[in-house]
Write a protein that holds these residues in place. Sequence first.
Motif, mmCIF file in Angstrom:
data_model
loop_
_atom_site.group_PDB
_atom_site.id
_atom_site.type_symbol
_atom_site.label_atom_id
_atom_site.label_comp_id
_atom_site.label_asym_id
_atom_site.label_seq_id
_atom_site.Cartn_x
_atom_site.Cartn_y
_atom_site.Cartn_z
ATOM 1 N N ILE A 13 36.496 50.608 54.854
ATOM 2 C CA ILE A 13 36.860 49.780 53.699
ATOM 3 C C ILE A 13 35.979 50.115 52.501
ATOM 4 O O ILE A 13 36.475 50.293 51.384
ATOM 5 N N VAL A 14 34.682 50.225 52.721
ATOM 6 C CA VAL A 14 33.755 50.551 51.628
ATOM 7 C C VAL A 14 34.070 51.929 51.050
ATOM 8 O O VAL A 14 34.171 52.095 49.835
ATOM 9 N N ASP A 15 34.255 52.904 51.912
ATOM 10 C CA ASP A 15 34.511 54.267 51.447
ATOM 11 C C ASP A 15 35.846 54.421 50.731
ATOM 12 O O ASP A 15 35.953 55.151 49.746
ATOM 13 N N ASN A 16 36.890 53.734 51.212
ATOM 14 C CA ASN A 16 38.235 53.954 50.699
ATOM 15 C C ASN A 16 38.710 52.953 49.654
ATOM 16 O O ASN A 16 39.565 53.294 48.843
ATOM 17 N N PHE A 17 38.166 51.744 49.680
ATOM 18 C CA PHE A 17 38.630 50.729 48.738
ATOM 19 C C PHE A 17 37.554 50.291 47.751
ATOM 20 O O PHE A 17 37.866 49.700 46.727
ATOM 21 N N GLN A 30 36.048 37.469 55.718
ATOM 22 C CA GLN A 30 36.634 37.377 54.374
ATOM 23 C C GLN A 30 38.013 38.033 54.337
ATOM 24 O O GLN A 30 38.212 39.138 54.846
ATOM 25 N N SER A 31 38.966 37.353 53.701
ATOM 26 C CA SER A 31 40.313 37.892 53.552
ATOM 27 C C SER A 31 40.273 39.106 52.622
ATOM 28 O O SER A 31 39.823 39.008 51.485
ATOM 29 N N LEU A 32 40.757 40.228 53.102
ATOM 30 C CA LEU A 32 40.774 41.449 52.303
ATOM 31 C C LEU A 32 41.796 41.356 51.176
ATOM 32 O O LEU A 32 41.578 41.901 50.093
ATOM 33 N N VAL A 33 42.882 40.651 51.416
ATOM 34 C CA VAL A 33 43.921 40.479 50.389
ATOM 35 C C VAL A 33 43.430 39.517 49.313
ATOM 36 O O VAL A 33 43.504 39.813 48.120
ATOM 37 N N GLU A 34 42.923 38.364 49.720
ATOM 38 C CA GLU A 34 42.444 37.369 48.755
ATOM 39 C C GLU A 34 41.289 37.905 47.914
ATOM 40 O O GLU A 34 41.133 37.529 46.756
ATOM 41 N N ALA A 35 40.477 38.778 48.493
ATOM 42 C CA ALA A 35 39.357 39.371 47.759
ATOM 43 C C ALA A 35 39.825 40.473 46.814
ATOM 44 O O ALA A 35 39.041 41.003 46.034
ATOM 45 N N GLY A 36 41.107 40.823 46.889
ATOM 46 C CA GLY A 36 41.644 41.872 46.033
ATOM 47 C C GLY A 36 41.260 43.275 46.464
ATOM 48 O O GLY A 36 41.359 44.225 45.692
ATOM 49 N N LEU A 37 40.842 43.422 47.709
ATOM 50 C CA LEU A 37 40.421 44.733 48.209
ATOM 51 C C LEU A 37 41.590 45.565 48.725
ATOM 52 O O LEU A 37 41.560 46.786 48.655
#
Length: 89
Positions: A13-17, A30-37
């Motif tokens: 996630i860190v490397d790609n988003f 943490q929700s990845l969608v809600e965080a906008g990731l």
Amino acid sequence: MTPPLKAEIRDFIVDNFLFGESADAPTDDQSLVEAGLVDSLGVAELVAFIEERFDITAEDEELVPDNLDSIDRIAAFIARKRGAASVAA
């Protein structure tokens, strides 16, 4: 201590988003969608990573937030799929 599976997911996630910005890494729950990731394209990238890296197949009906919306949920999904694969083998 972070389990290796969660650490590997977080690294992806860190490397790609997040373009390597580990300070902005999401927490395990943490929700990845809600965080906008992650958006719909991001989900496709995430699924491709999961399938390739962990040698599992995600069925269409499994591509839901309950399986893919946080590091905790992704790790649990992978663990369930691995368990099912080892039982089937």
